[in-house]
Design a protein around this motif. Sequence first.
Motif, short mmCIF file in Angstrom:
data_model
loop_
_atom_site.label_atom_id
_atom_site.label_comp_id
_atom_site.label_asym_id
_atom_site.label_seq_id
_atom_site.Cartn_x
_atom_site.Cartn_y
_atom_site.Cartn_z
N ALA A 1 83.77 114.94 135.21
CA ALA A 1 84.82 115.92 134.91
C ALA A 1 85.91 115.94 135.97
O ALA A 1 87.10 116.10 135.65
CB ALA A 1 84.20 117.31 134.76
N ILE A 2 85.52 115.74 137.21
CA ILE A 2 86.50 115.81 138.31
C ILE A 2 87.26 114.50 138.49
O ILE A 2 88.48 114.51 138.66
CB ILE A 2 85.79 116.19 139.63
CG1 ILE A 2 85.26 117.62 139.54
CG2 ILE A 2 86.74 116.06 140.82
CD1 ILE A 2 84.37 118.02 140.72
N TYR A 3 86.53 113.38 138.45
CA TYR A 3 87.15 112.12 138.86
C TYR A 3 87.47 111.13 137.74
O TYR A 3 88.29 110.24 137.94
CB TYR A 3 86.26 111.42 139.89
CG TYR A 3 86.11 112.22 141.16
CD1 TYR A 3 87.19 112.38 142.03
CD2 TYR A 3 84.91 112.83 141.48
CE1 TYR A 3 87.06 113.12 143.19
CE2 TYR A 3 84.77 113.57 142.65
CZ TYR A 3 85.85 113.71 143.49
OH TYR A 3 85.73 114.45 144.63
N ALA A 4 86.82 111.22 136.62
CA ALA A 4 87.07 110.24 135.56
C ALA A 4 88.20 110.73 134.66
O ALA A 4 88.09 111.76 134.01
CB ALA A 4 85.81 110.02 134.74
N HIS A 5 89.27 110.00 134.66
CA HIS A 5 90.43 110.35 133.84
C HIS A 5 90.83 109.15 132.98
O HIS A 5 92.00 108.80 132.89
CB HIS A 5 91.60 110.80 134.73
CG HIS A 5 91.25 111.97 135.59
ND1 HIS A 5 91.02 113.23 135.10
CD2 HIS A 5 91.04 112.06 136.93
CE1 HIS A 5 90.72 114.05 136.08
NE2 HIS A 5 90.72 113.36 137.21
N ASP A 6 89.82 108.56 132.36
CA ASP A 6 90.04 107.37 131.56
C ASP A 6 89.83 107.68 130.07
O ASP A 6 89.72 108.84 129.69
CB ASP A 6 89.12 106.24 132.02
CG ASP A 6 87.65 106.59 131.82
OD1 ASP A 6 87.35 107.77 131.57
OD2 ASP A 6 86.81 105.69 131.89
N THR A 7 89.76 106.65 129.28
CA THR A 7 89.59 106.85 127.84
C THR A 7 88.18 106.48 127.34
O THR A 7 87.92 106.55 126.15
CB THR A 7 90.62 106.00 127.05
OG1 THR A 7 90.45 104.63 127.40
CG2 THR A 7 92.03 106.45 127.36
N ILE A 8 87.30 106.11 128.27
CA ILE A 8 85.94 105.73 127.87
C ILE A 8 84.90 106.65 128.52
O ILE A 8 84.15 107.34 127.82
CB ILE A 8 85.62 104.26 128.24
CG1 ILE A 8 86.59 103.31 127.57
CG2 ILE A 8 84.17 103.92 127.90
CD1 ILE A 8 86.45 103.19 126.07
N ILE A 9 84.84 106.64 129.85
CA ILE A 9 83.78 107.36 130.57
C ILE A 9 83.88 108.87 130.35
O ILE A 9 82.89 109.51 129.99
CB ILE A 9 83.81 107.05 132.08
CG1 ILE A 9 83.60 105.56 132.33
CG2 ILE A 9 82.76 107.87 132.82
CD1 ILE A 9 82.29 105.01 131.84
N ARG A 10 85.03 109.43 130.57
CA ARG A 10 85.15 110.89 130.44
C ARG A 10 84.85 111.38 129.03
O ARG A 10 84.02 112.28 128.85
CB ARG A 10 86.52 111.37 130.90
CG ARG A 10 86.59 112.89 130.89
CD ARG A 10 87.89 113.39 131.47
NE ARG A 10 87.94 114.83 131.38
CZ ARG A 10 87.97 115.63 132.42
NH1 ARG A 10 87.97 115.14 133.63
NH2 ARG A 10 88.03 116.93 132.26
N PRO A 11 85.47 110.84 128.01
CA PRO A 11 85.20 111.40 126.69
C PRO A 11 83.84 111.01 126.09
O PRO A 11 83.18 111.83 125.46
CB PRO A 11 86.33 110.87 125.82
CG PRO A 11 86.85 109.67 126.52
CD PRO A 11 86.57 109.86 127.98
N TYR A 12 83.43 109.77 126.29
CA TYR A 12 82.20 109.31 125.63
C TYR A 12 80.99 109.28 126.56
O TYR A 12 79.89 109.65 126.16
CB TYR A 12 82.42 107.94 124.98
CG TYR A 12 83.55 107.99 123.99
CD1 TYR A 12 83.45 108.74 122.83
CD2 TYR A 12 84.74 107.31 124.24
CE1 TYR A 12 84.50 108.81 121.93
CE2 TYR A 12 85.79 107.37 123.34
CZ TYR A 12 85.67 108.12 122.19
OH TYR A 12 86.71 108.20 121.31
N GLY A 13 81.18 108.85 127.78
CA GLY A 13 80.07 108.84 128.75
C GLY A 13 79.56 110.24 129.02
O GLY A 13 78.36 110.48 129.10
N GLY A 14 80.48 111.18 129.15
CA GLY A 14 80.08 112.58 129.35
C GLY A 14 79.30 113.13 128.18
O GLY A 14 78.31 113.84 128.35
N ASP A 15 79.72 112.80 126.96
CA ASP A 15 79.02 113.26 125.76
C ASP A 15 77.65 112.61 125.63
O ASP A 15 76.68 113.26 125.23
CB ASP A 15 79.85 112.99 124.51
CG ASP A 15 81.04 113.92 124.39
OD1 ASP A 15 81.04 114.98 125.06
OD2 ASP A 15 81.98 113.60 123.65
N LEU A 16 77.56 111.34 125.97
CA LEU A 16 76.28 110.65 125.94
C LEU A 16 75.31 111.29 126.93
O LEU A 16 74.15 111.56 126.61
CB LEU A 16 76.48 109.17 126.26
CG LEU A 16 75.25 108.30 126.20
CD1 LEU A 16 75.59 106.99 125.53
CD2 LEU A 16 74.69 108.05 127.56
#
Length: 135
Positions: free
Chosen positions: A23-38
């Motif tokens: 939430a703090i450091y990932a501002h991309d289009t893969i890790i933040r939206p999908y990695g966080g949900d996974l």
Amino acid sequence: MLKFNINYFILALLLFAAEVLIAIYAHDTIIRPYGGDLLVVILIYCIVKAFVNAPVWPTTLGTLAFAYAVEVSQYFKLAVHLGLGHSKTAMLLIGSAFAWGDMLAYTLGIIIVLLAEYAVAKYSLYFKSAKIWTL
């Protein structure tokens, strides 16, 4: 049955820390939206298993159903209908935008849980049957 499990609790803490870092450091289009949900479904599963001694299948299905319900509530703008649209905390927890990709991420997270639980069960049985820890 309520029973504290330190292993799941520690794993939940580590996953929570990973979620915070994303939430703090990932501002991309893969890790933040999908990695966080996974990871969030794995986190929820671990929290439940840390305090409830329940079988794997019902716990995974319940976790997945909960995640799906939250996502569907986003489709129907539940937070806004409940009058919580102005609350950043509510919008963060409940969410505001439905996405099929999130549903896929939740499903993949639960598949990872099932595979991990299977591997742990298989190898713990192997080590018990091998009696490598007894003299």
